[in-house]
Enzyme design. Structure first.
Site: not given
Lengths: 290, 290, 290, 290
Positions: A207, A232-235
């Site tokens: 994030g 998926q954010l930063d995933g």
């Protein structure tokens, strides 16, 4: 000095005899293998393979290789990709205001370190236009806001199509791509098409504002992560990570400064591995082949 | 959870079709390949290969694999070695007075990190006898001097033979082995049998007192090198290297202290790579396979 | 947010009370110390000190600080230097044909990472003229050969004087500076004025073609060294070193490519440490202060 | 060769003249300062200092130093600690079943790397009794469960008191200490008394099974963190961190194996920094002094 090669990447259900089958197919057509690397994931029963052979003396013409590999993949129930080492694919770089990753990528492209061409740089800010154009890229300034995100991404897709873009690199773009954009440009399979650099050692500090939070936590190492983008954010699957030691004298601006070197290195390494077709994705992870 | 595997290492003149030939031989006997890695050295026209497959379900019994591989190697004009992952070979460790590498190797053997057994520890000093015996090794104290070197090495060879030693590890032995000893225990071919740890980042600071010389030179990093022993002092093929940062506050005793960690790690990594049969030697260099 | 500071560097014979004497001098004039770091070299009986304090509220005007420090140094029998954190000294960069270090230094100067200005770039080849000028530097093409070395270096000295150059950076210059040049521009004392980047982990691979020799030796790590230049080739005090792992698949061009990142990082770090006045030289070594 | 030193650690509100005041106090008593390092945290208005001087020739006897420093601290409104370099404090090591950190700490204590003594090893399992006793420590087996945690910790406190323990090291103890235990043994101030090793690169993978989760996430680096224990699980001030690269071939057992080396190194470094009195805590972070 190196002659052109073909590179086959294949992912399929595991079973005995696959290495022989793939290398046999190459050899049967007179191909001289220069690299062959494989991985079995026993938990998922998957077999991943990367085979690279010289085109010189190979029995099939380039245009016949893909159809043949396709038939092979179908028989094995797998996914595949064929690339040629002397093709430099068109790549678009998305940026915001920070120039370090963009300059680094453009410079590495010019030296030949990164076997790609960069016809297009897209930004939501005008700042880096001169830099992009100096290296011969078209600079498209597409402002973006909560209100116009849909139109902006439609414009992005138009531009990508117009330039025949194969890979998008988010080089400190600082914006989140929507699922709709990803579905359109990068439909889910084992071969991803968008690489991002995140300015932390993921999964730490996902994030916003990772350097501020790293300072707060008092870590003794900071890092950067080059990864494929998913919804998926930063995933997304991690390709390359880099770290650098920090100390109590390093304030947030020092972390940002030191982090820039990490970011440049991790992003450049991730992009080069992708372009050399050394990366394959399975179970949300990457195999990075020699 | 992992079943036993066979590992074939082969080095021979390069030509097209070798990957298929080797993997084909395994597959023809019903073997399921779990790792296969190859390297072509174009300068020397050499092909190096390491193939590992499950013994379960393989058509040949263990005792038949070597003769068959031997015939294959002869046909290809190469050298080969076959090993089995569930065999823990007998290893002798040579030491002097420092205990850190010996303790580390014995501990890693006990945990199973290093798939070997250590029936024999040889030293020119009596100091480490208790440590060796505590881990179940026989400790042979063989004093050595310029005057008795020949007899001492004859005694070494006797002890090695008596225990069926396959690999010798010099764990801070601080003595040079003679060409005669090497000729007898480790005749020159692609598969070496003596590993040494040198307390510098080779080729920097070859020879005596590397930490003192590193301090004098004011380097900002020190290191250690795990390498095969040849007749050329500190000149053998390098397997693993490790470094650690140092500063102006670090005096020679600090370099020695910090270096101990480098030495333990580089030596353990080199020994493990050797025992996993991941190392092959060509042109005075090593290929370290996945 | 940071106010300007003064930095005193002092090197003198060691004796009790020196920390109090130096910090007392600052405090007596109302200075608020933000950093103070010291080192005693017991072998040589030397004391090295770096003290940094805020100029705001300090009792002495800038122009009075140097004479007062000079009197202090004379009394202590030492050498000293005073610098101000808000002064960006003029620096000349010497290059040959390779652009990576030059581009990196110019970019870091523009971002403010390196607190210097670069009015002058000197080269024995014309290739990098456009790059230098794009960043606002004058580019002086001074061809050099065995025959004209004396005149060329006379021209260098003229140019350095003309631009009031305080520091010379050899950014892959690939030429050796003569003792005469060094005597003139950088007379021997504790404060050096020429920084070089050498493309190996010194003292390994001093001299020409370090990457070729590293490949031949089969090392598992390559490196780069930022150091002050002295009359002894590749023998000057080391400021910063950087390494990167390599493997048997890396050919000489790969070592050169990977080495470029090492070179950029080690050179930039060395230059920044110098400009922040964190480096002092004693006994052919450096102390690098916090 | 090194004579005994006294070490003063002081943390107090920042103001001009503090370096002079502290070094002046040492010098006024004839002390020869061998190290002096300071840090100002401008956000919190805090000044941290560590001063080390030779006891030989110092005007105050040992027993008078603390009271004098105490008066100084009171005047400055700060906290302080005085230690002597030739005192080896009694330390207790808490373990569970894994032996690598315990063996490493005991070995480093015996070599003198860690200036401490280990009279007491406490465990909730009997496995490591022989190892502890072999190095001369008393082994206390105190089984622990949800039901008896209170009594068990009461027993721990008794044992710590009995042996005059100054520092507790959790060397893979795998149990959480209660707030009540911490309040009793380590009341909150700038000088902590419990060090833990966590088997991840914090703040990534806090809590249980970090290696399994690292494998799931597909990270390319794993790590370990030596930190002070607070009531916040895995949230205490970080002292030292260590990382090691991993790849797709490394399964969970490989991560555990590679992690053991990280854990040993990060824990040993953290403990040594603590014992050398180089660590001070402020705002939930550490300053690690030279």
């Amino acid at each position: 000095m190196t002659t052109a090669t073909a590179i086959l990447q294949m992912i399929c259900p595991d079973k005995p005899g696959l290495v022989r089958e793939l290398s046999g197919w190459v050899a049967a057509n007179g191909g001289n293998i220069v690299h062959a690397d494989h991985h079995s994931d026993q938990g998922a029963g998957l077999f991943l393979s990367r085979i690279e052979w010289q085109l010189e003396g190979f029995g099939l013409p380039r245009e016949a290789i893909c159809p043949t590999a396709s038939a092979l993949a179908e028989r094995l129930g797998g996914q595949y990709k064929v690339n040629f080492s002397d093709v430099r694919p068109p790549v678009a770089i998305f940026v915001s205001k920070q120039d370090h990753c963009l300059l680094d990528l453009l410079w590495r492209t010019r030296t030949g370190e990164l076997p790609m061409q960069v016809p297009l740089v897209i930004s939501n800010h005008p700042d880096l236009g001169a830099l992009a154009e100096e290296f011969g890229a078209r600079f498209a300034h597409v402002p973006i806001s909560a209100a116009n995100r849909e139109e902006a991404e439609a414009r992005h897709l138009e531009l990508l199509a117009e330039h025949g873009i194969e890979l998008v690199i988010l080089a400190k773009y600082m914006q989140v791509l929507t699922p709709a954009f990803l579905d359109s440009f990068d439909p889910p399979d084992a071969f991803h098409r968008v690489i991002n650099i995140h300015h932390s050692f993921l999964p730490a500090f996902q994030g916003a504002q990772p350097y501020h939070r790293a300072w707060e936590r008092g870590v003794k190492l900071i890092g950067a992560t080059g990864h494929y983008v998913t919804e998926q954010l930063d995933g997304g699957p991690i390709i390359a990570q880099s770290t650098v030691p920090v100390g109590h004298r390093d304030e947030v601006p020092d972390l940002i400064r030191l982090g820039r070197d990490c970011e440049r290195l991790a992003l450049a390494r991730a992009v080069r591995l992708h372009l050399k077709r050394q990366v394959m994705v399975y179970r949300g992870r990457t195999a990075v082949f020699a």
